[in-house]
Design a protein around this motif. Structure first.
Motif, PDB file in Angstrom:
ATOM      1  N   UNK A  35       0.831  -1.208   0.000  1.00  0.00           N
ATOM      2  CA  UNK A  35       0.000   0.000   0.000  1.00  0.00           C
ATOM      3  C   UNK A  35       0.863   1.256   0.000  1.00  0.00           C
ATOM      4  N   UNK A  36       1.902   1.238   0.812  1.00  0.00           N
ATOM      5  CA  UNK A  36       2.786   2.403   0.888  1.00  0.00           C
ATOM      6  C   UNK A  36       3.519   2.608  -0.435  1.00  0.00           C
ATOM      7  N   UNK A  37       3.907   1.499  -1.068  1.00  0.00           N
ATOM      8  CA  UNK A  37       4.577   1.601  -2.368  1.00  0.00           C
ATOM      9  C   UNK A  37       3.633   2.215  -3.407  1.00  0.00           C
ATOM     10  N   UNK A  38       2.383   1.762  -3.427  1.00  0.00           N
ATOM     11  CA  UNK A  38       1.415   2.307  -4.374  1.00  0.00           C
ATOM     12  C   UNK A  38       1.173   3.799  -4.089  1.00  0.00           C
ATOM     13  N   UNK A  39       1.001   4.127  -2.826  1.00  0.00           N
ATOM     14  CA  UNK A  39       0.804   5.526  -2.465  1.00  0.00           C
ATOM     15  C   UNK A  39       1.986   6.385  -2.859  1.00  0.00           C
ATOM     16  N   UNK A  40       3.196   5.870  -2.645  1.00  0.00           N
ATOM     17  CA  UNK A  40       4.415   6.603  -3.002  1.00  0.00           C
ATOM     18  C   UNK A  40       4.475   6.857  -4.495  1.00  0.00           C
ATOM     19  N   UNK A  41       4.182   5.821  -5.284  1.00  0.00           N
ATOM     20  CA  UNK A  41       4.244   5.944  -6.743  1.00  0.00           C
ATOM     21  C   UNK A  41       3.220   6.960  -7.251  1.00  0.00           C
ATOM     22  N   UNK A  42       2.007   6.897  -6.731  1.00  0.00           N
ATOM     23  CA  UNK A  42       0.983   7.850  -7.154  1.00  0.00           C
ATOM     24  C   UNK A  42       1.335   9.270  -6.754  1.00  0.00           C
ATOM     25  N   UNK A  43       1.858   9.425  -5.539  1.00  0.00           N
ATOM     26  CA  UNK A  43       2.203  10.770  -5.061  1.00  0.00           C
ATOM     27  C   UNK A  43       3.345  11.379  -5.856  1.00  0.00           C
ATOM     28  N   UNK A  44       4.306  10.565  -6.279  1.00  0.00           N
ATOM     29  CA  UNK A  44       5.409  11.068  -7.095  1.00  0.00           C
ATOM     30  C   UNK A  44       4.873  11.727  -8.357  1.00  0.00           C
ATOM     31  N   UNK A  45       3.867  11.111  -8.957  1.00  0.00           N
ATOM     32  CA  UNK A  45       3.279  11.680 -10.178  1.00  0.00           C
ATOM     33  C   UNK A  45       2.588  13.017  -9.907  1.00  0.00           C
ATOM     34  N   UNK A  46       2.228  13.247  -8.648  1.00  0.00           N
ATOM     35  CA  UNK A  46       1.593  14.504  -8.263  1.00  0.00           C
ATOM     36  C   UNK A  46       2.585  15.498  -7.672  1.00  0.00           C
ATOM     37  N   UNK A  47       3.877  15.152  -7.716  1.00  0.00           N
ATOM     38  CA  UNK A  47       4.892  16.043  -7.174  1.00  0.00           C
ATOM     39  C   UNK A  47       4.958  16.032  -5.660  1.00  0.00           C
ATOM     40  N   UNK A  48       4.488  14.942  -5.056  1.00  0.00           N
ATOM     41  CA  UNK A  48       4.444  14.835  -3.600  1.00  0.00           C
ATOM     42  C   UNK A  48       5.277  13.660  -3.111  1.00  0.00           C
ATOM     43  N   UNK A  49       5.663  13.738  -1.853  1.00  0.00           N
ATOM     44  CA  UNK A  49       6.301  12.627  -1.148  1.00  0.00           C
ATOM     45  C   UNK A  49       5.328  12.134  -0.084  1.00  0.00           C
ATOM     46  N   UNK A  50       4.999  10.852  -0.113  1.00  0.00           N
ATOM     47  CA  UNK A  50       4.247  10.244   0.982  1.00  0.00           C
ATOM     48  C   UNK A  50       5.265   9.903   2.063  1.00  0.00           C
ATOM     49  N   UNK A  51       5.283  10.681   3.114  1.00  0.00           N
ATOM     50  CA  UNK A  51       6.333  10.591   4.139  1.00  0.00           C
ATOM     51  C   UNK A  51       6.070   9.422   5.083  1.00  0.00           C
ATOM     52  N   UNK A  52       4.898   9.398   5.657  1.00  0.00           N
ATOM     53  CA  UNK A  52       4.482   8.298   6.525  1.00  0.00           C
ATOM     54  C   UNK A  52       2.961   8.288   6.576  1.00  0.00           C
ATOM     55  N   UNK A  53       2.427   7.174   7.027  1.00  0.00           N
ATOM     56  CA  UNK A  53       0.976   7.038   7.035  1.00  0.00           C
ATOM     57  C   UNK A  53       0.556   5.950   7.998  1.00  0.00           C
ATOM     58  N   UNK A  54      -0.720   5.996   8.364  1.00  0.00           N
ATOM     59  CA  UNK A  54      -1.286   5.004   9.273  1.00  0.00           C
ATOM     60  C   UNK A  54      -2.298   4.152   8.516  1.00  0.00           C
ATOM     61  N   UNK A  55      -2.225   2.831   8.727  1.00  0.00           N
ATOM     62  CA  UNK A  55      -3.226   1.916   8.180  1.00  0.00           C
ATOM     63  C   UNK A  55      -3.904   1.167   9.321  1.00  0.00           C
ATOM     64  N   UNK A  56      -5.158   0.834   9.093  1.00  0.00           N
ATOM     65  CA  UNK A  56      -5.869  -0.040  10.017  1.00  0.00           C
ATOM     66  C   UNK A  56      -6.447  -1.209   9.241  1.00  0.00           C
ATOM     67  N   UNK A  57      -6.459  -2.368   9.893  1.00  0.00           N
ATOM     68  CA  UNK A  57      -6.915  -3.589   9.246  1.00  0.00           C
ATOM     69  C   UNK A  57      -7.938  -4.298  10.127  1.00  0.00           C
ATOM     70  N   UNK A  58      -8.796  -5.079   9.472  1.00  0.00           N
ATOM     71  CA  UNK A  58      -9.775  -5.891  10.186  1.00  0.00           C
ATOM     72  C   UNK A  58      -9.932  -7.227   9.492  1.00  0.00           C
TER      73      UNK A  58
END
Length: 318
Positions: free
Chosen positions: A188-211
């Motif tokens: 998930x973080x890899x996908x978020x990073x790749x998408x954000x790069x295309x938007x000129x952003x860095x995904x620095x850190x994030x929180x996920x929750x699972x069930x």
């Protein structure tokens, strides 16, 4: 950037659902979200309430709609990685989701040494049981993103870091499930990073929750929103890092900083937040939406009666 519609929206911010809907359903209110439990389904409405230092302080126009739409954007972008709990969108602020058995830990993935991880490192501590090499600098990129879990604290308390080894030792999560969760978090973080790069952003850190639903791990809650994630602007990161300056951010720290400057950090009476500060915070949320998704934000929530729409949906489920 100016967003003229915010001047109108500030007068009709959505504070949340009433305690009981006309159809008789009971609403459970958190700091930001209102939840209706329909058995196997939850209806989750994201209000415009904003909290800081674990206290609800005010409302921010369009905030609930921004957060809900950003989360839906990412749930759609990541459903090939892991199933999620989304059933359908009910209103611009509200979704119906499958009820899952929540795991008792949050999964924070970090791409950079910043925030609480930096504070722990500077104090000579491990980061969720991970010993980092000496000589790292604040805001430095990790060669490989770190998975740094935390316990889920009760309301008003702070989450506490916990190592993967402790999660297994304390039998908080089944080892096989935890392995699935860790792999999903990295993907998930890899996908978020790749998408954000295309938007000129860095995904620095994030929180996920699972069930867990029917024995399968599901992604739940929110994904890569301004409330659950930290974003930096990519074009200035290297220069800012080399000169020892803080990165240019895309987040909601503006309001927290304003409160700190007014002498409020959670204790005592919070200052009244003037409309100009609420509007500036709203502009940053809307700017985050557009920066993250690459699309223009057009408010829709104010055009409908939120309570009536949710009530009608709930009645249809009976």
């Amino acid at each position: 950037m100016a967003y003229p519609f915010l001047d109108h929206e500030i007068k009709r911010t959505f504070k949340g659902l009433p305690e009981t809907l006309p159809c008789g359903s009971t609403v459970i209110s958190g700091k930001v979200r209102d939840i209706i439990d329909l058995g196997d389904t939850l209806v989750i409405s994201t209000s415009d309430r904003i909290s800081a230092f674990d206290k609800v302080l005010s409302t921010i126009p369009c905030k609930g709609e921004v957060l809900n739409k950003v989360a839906l954007h990412w749930f759609s972008r990541t459903d090939d990685i892991i199933p999620n709990h989304i059933i359908e969108s009910v209103t611009p602020r509200t979704v119906a989701v499958r009820k899952c058995e929540m795991l008792p830990v949050e999964v924070v993935v970090r791409g950079y040494l910043t925030g609480s991880a930096w504070r722990d490192y500077k104090a000579g501590k491990s980061v969720s049981g991970i010993e980092l090499p000496a000589g790292m600098q604040m805001n430095q990129r990790f060669e490989t993103p770190l998975i740094t879990p935390s316990t889920k604290a009760e309301q008003g308390l702070h989450d506490e870091p916990i190592s993967s080894e402790e999660i297994i030792r304390q039998k908080l999560v089944d080892p096989g499930i935890w392995e699935t969760v860790q792999k999903a978090a990295v993907d998930l973080f890899r996908r978020g990073t790749e998408d954000c790069v295309r938007q000129g952003l860095i995904l620095v850190d994030t929180k996920y929750e699972f069930g867990i639903l029917n024995g399968q791990v599901h992604l739940v809650d929110e994904v890569h929103t301004p409330d659950s994630s930290r974003f930096w602007f990519a074009d200035s990161y290297e220069q800012q890092f080399k000169t020892g300056n803080g990165p240019h951010k895309l987040d909601k720290e503006y309001l927290r900083q304003w409160l700190i400057e007014k002498g409020f950090m959670g204790d005592g009476k919070a200052p009244d937040i003037p409309d100009e500060v609420r509007l500036e915070t709203a502009r940053r949320y809307v700017g985050a939406y557009e920066g993250i998704t690459g699309t223009t934000f057009t408010p829709e929530a104010g055009k409908i009666d939120e309570v009536a729409a949710v009530n009608e949906y709930v009645k249809k489920q009976d």
